[in-house]
Each structure stands twice: as structure tokens, then as C-alpha cells.
Write an enzyme that holds these catalytic residues in place. Structure first.
Site, PDB file in Angstrom:
ATOM      1  N   LYS A   1     -11.610 -77.549  26.052  1.00 51.84           N
ATOM      2  CA  LYS A   1     -11.664 -78.606  25.032  1.00 51.84           C
ATOM      3  C   LYS A   1     -10.599 -78.379  23.964  1.00 51.84           C
ATOM      4  O   LYS A   1      -9.942 -79.313  23.513  1.00 51.84           O
ATOM      5  CB  LYS A   1     -13.067 -78.653  24.402  1.00 51.84           C
ATOM      6  CG  LYS A   1     -14.104 -79.260  25.337  1.00 51.84           C
ATOM      7  CD  LYS A   1     -15.531 -78.983  24.904  1.00 51.84           C
ATOM      8  CE  LYS A   1     -16.490 -79.447  26.005  1.00 51.84           C
ATOM      9  NZ  LYS A   1     -17.866 -79.018  25.808  1.00 51.84           N
TER      10      LYS A   1
ATOM     11  N   GLN B   1     -21.851 -76.676  21.568  1.00 50.20           N
ATOM     12  CA  GLN B   1     -21.935 -76.419  23.006  1.00 50.20           C
ATOM     13  C   GLN B   1     -23.359 -75.998  23.396  1.00 50.20           C
ATOM     14  O   GLN B   1     -23.945 -75.109  22.784  1.00 50.20           O
ATOM     15  CB  GLN B   1     -20.919 -75.317  23.384  1.00 50.20           C
ATOM     16  CG  GLN B   1     -20.790 -75.060  24.865  1.00 50.20           C
ATOM     17  CD  GLN B   1     -20.184 -76.216  25.651  1.00 50.20           C
ATOM     18  OE1 GLN B   1     -19.358 -76.966  25.151  1.00 50.20           O
ATOM     19  NE2 GLN B   1     -20.612 -76.371  26.890  1.00 50.20           N
TER      20      GLN B   1
ATOM     21  N   ASP C   1     -20.517 -86.302  21.360  1.00 53.28           N
ATOM     22  CA  ASP C   1     -21.195 -85.977  22.619  1.00 53.28           C
ATOM     23  C   ASP C   1     -22.133 -87.107  23.053  1.00 53.28           C
ATOM     24  O   ASP C   1     -22.538 -87.173  24.211  1.00 53.28           O
ATOM     25  CB  ASP C   1     -22.062 -84.715  22.426  1.00 53.28           C
ATOM     26  CG  ASP C   1     -21.490 -83.486  23.119  1.00 53.28           C
ATOM     27  OD1 ASP C   1     -20.727 -83.648  24.073  1.00 53.28           O
ATOM     28  OD2 ASP C   1     -21.836 -82.373  22.681  1.00 53.28           O
TER      29      ASP C   1
HETATM   30  N1  GUN Z   1     -22.936 -78.161  28.002  1.00 58.16           N
HETATM   31  C1  GUN Z   1     -22.607 -78.654  29.220  1.00 58.16           C
HETATM   32  N2  GUN Z   1     -22.018 -79.854  29.087  1.00 58.16           N
HETATM   33  C2  GUN Z   1     -21.966 -80.120  27.764  1.00 58.16           C
HETATM   34  C3  GUN Z   1     -21.466 -81.214  27.010  1.00 58.16           C
HETATM   35  O1  GUN Z   1     -20.940 -82.207  27.522  1.00 58.16           O
HETATM   36  N3  GUN Z   1     -21.603 -81.107  25.663  1.00 58.16           N
HETATM   37  C4  GUN Z   1     -22.180 -80.038  25.073  1.00 58.16           C
HETATM   38  N4  GUN Z   1     -22.282 -80.039  23.750  1.00 58.16           N
HETATM   39  N5  GUN Z   1     -22.668 -79.015  25.744  1.00 58.16           N
HETATM   40  C5  GUN Z   1     -22.548 -79.063  27.091  1.00 58.16           C
END
Ligand code: GUN
Length: 288
Positions: free
Chosen positions: A53, A97, A120
Site C-alpha cells: 500500500k 490493517q 476501506d
Molecule cells: N486485511 C485484509 N484485507 C484488508 C483490507 O482490505 N483492509 C484492512 N484494513 N485490513 C485488511
């Protein structure tokens, strides 16, 4: 019939060009899109996603900030950090996350993120807006799947889509977005009886269960579109999806690979949402 392989990598690269231009336009106007990523603990998969990211944000001209916290951080401290980002004018998107350690309530954390910065799309307000067809931030993986289908001119209207998996992050929302696009949607999951009888009726199969290669040609009707959201490790350490790619390719009309399919789209939609958030905040401050 040999399936056409949908390269998420290529679709993502095209979209990222546009996102980069939009981010540059905003920067010219004095607002550089900013993303805060919070990583708790040292889960290797989470760390690898977060690195991806950060790199993608930099390439798109998005400012990104990583807040790394120890595994034993308190819920109170994490909630305070989220509040601080809510009030930070250089941050337009907040991503915590998941998963989080046991002492922290994911629900509380998600509900603390301002819906205006919920890139998200996990906040109940964002989910409620999505369900009622209002404008909102859409969760990145489901949104990326819809974009891929659109990019390949695969019509959803009137099609039967079977979603395997019912997670809050992928299964449930992707079904909702397919429904919003006028597909007929069936959800299957670990308690579904006769899975292959269900999937054999599908024009579009979305595999999001997290079990290595459980879907193969025997689950598909001829010409089905197969989207593989799985990210599993085989015994030899190799990455694989929920779909047996070789076997499924014999029956599918379109199929996504793992890696290089849905994965690159997820990060792309996060960048998209962050730039969109900055643009909305800019518009709001200039319309008053
Ligand atoms: N963990 C696995 N996929 C994601 C996601 O798209 N966003 C977040 N915040 N955590 C994750």
C-alpha cells in the site's frame, strides 16, 4: 474452450494512471491526498500488504503515513490514534490493517474511523449506504472485482452470480455490489450443502473462501466467469487461489489468476478511494 485470463495487473495499471493524474490535479490545487495506515503487531501477511500500500501510494503521488504499533498496544491508545487522524487535515483516508490482536475490538476501531475518511468502506455507515445504493466509499476488494468485470465488458445485469464466502470484507459486500448491478445473487459458504450444484448454475462465480484450490472444472458450467479472491499458501510455500486455475480454465470463459488478478485491484481501489476522499474534502471546503 480456453478461458481468457483477466490480468488484474493490467487493469490496475490503467486505472492507476488516471488516479495519478487526479492526485496531481489535487496537489496543484494545494491538497495532496493523504493516507494513514495503522499496523498493529508483526503479522507477516499484514506487513506485506501494508508495504504494498505504501509503495503504490508513493507511485500515485499520494502522501502516506505508516503508524506501527506493538502487538500489546491498548485499545484506548489505538482509538486515540484514530481520533487524531480523524482530526488531521493532511489525512484523507484512514486504514487500520485487520486482523487486530485480541485485546482490541475491531468493531470499536472501525466505528471510530470518521465515515468521511473510511477508505476501506468498513464503517457501518458506509455499509448501510452501499446497501441502500447511496454514494459512499466501497470496500476495495469487492469494488475492484466490479471494475474488472466492467473493464472486460462482462454484463452483470440478469446474470446469476454465485458468491462463495460470507466475510464482511469480501463475500457479503461483493454480493451486494453484484445485486446493485442487477445480477441475481446466491451466497454459498462452509455450511452450504451440494456446493457444486449451486456453482454449476452460475454465470459468474466469485470464490472467496480462503481454501486452496477447492473450485475446479466440476463446479462450473461451460462459459462461466470465474473470479478468484483466494490468497492461500500451498505446502511448498507457493501462493495459490481458491480455484484450481488449470482445471477451471478448461470450462470458464474468463478467469482471474493468483497472483496478478484481484490482488492488484484491491490496492488500486484504495488509492482511488483516498483521492476521492481528498477531492470531496476539497469540494466541501470550497463550496462554503
Ligand atoms: N486485511 C485484509 N484485507 C484488508 C483490507 O482490505 N483492509 C484492512 N484494513 N485490513 C485488511
Amino acid at each position: 474452450m480456453a478461458a481468457k485470463v483477466i490480468s488484474g495487473k493490467e487493469v490496475a495499471a490503467q486505472l492507476r494512471e488516471q488516479i495519478k493524474n487526479d492526485a496531481a490535479d489535487l496537489t496543484d490545487k494545494g491538497i495532496t491526498p493523504g493516507l494513514a495506515v495503522v499496523l498493529v503487531g508483526d503479522n507477516p501477511a499484514s506487513r506485506s500488504y501494508v508495504k504494498g500500500k505504501e509503495k503504490a501510494s508513493a507511485q500515485a503521488g499520494i502522501y502516506s503515513e505508516l503508524c506501527e504499533l506493538p502487538e500489546d498496544v491498548t485499545e484506548k491508545k489505538l482509538l486515540q490514534i484514530v481520533e487524531d487522524y480523524n482530526n488531521n487535515p493532511s489525512i484523507h483516508g484512514i486504514l487500520v490493517q485487520l486482523p487486530l490482536p485480541e485485546q482490541i475490538s475491531e468493531t470499536k476501531v472501525i466505528e471510530t474511523i470518521s465515515p468521511a475518511k473510511d477508505v476501506d468502506g468498513f464503517h457501518p455507515i458506509s455499509i448501510g449506504r452501499m446497501m441502500t445504493g447511496q454514494e459512499t466509499f466501497l470496500p476495495c476488494t469487492p469494488f475492484g472485482i466490479i471494475k474488472m468485470l466492467e473493464q472486460e465488458n462482462i454484463t452483470m445485469e440478469g446474470k446469476h452470480a454465485v458468491v462463495i464466502g460470507r466475510s464482511n470484507i469480501v463475500g457479503k459486500p461483493v454480493g451486494q455490489l453484484l445485486l446493485n448491478n442487477n445480477a441475481t445473487v446466491t451466497y454459498c459458504h462452509s455450511r452450504t450443502k451440494n456446493l457444486s450444484e449451486m456453482t454449476k448454475q452460475a454465470d459468474i462465480v466469485i470464490a472467496a473462501v480462503g481454501r486452496a484450490e477447492i473450485i475446479n472444472d466440476s463446479h462450473l458450467k461451460e462459459g462461466a466467469v470465474v473470479i478468484d479472491v483466494g490468497m492461500n499458501r500451498k505446502d511448498d510455500g507457493k501462493l495459490c487461489g481458491d480455484v484450481d486455475f488449470e482445471k477451471a480454465s478448461e470450462k470458464a470463459s474468463f478467469i482471474t489468476p493468483v497472483p496478478g488478478g484481484v490482488g492488484p485491484m484491491t490496492i488500486t481501489m484504495l488509492l482511488h478511494n483516498t483521492v476521492l476522499s481528498a477531492a470531496r474534502i476539497y469540494e466541501k471546503s470550497h463550496s462554503q
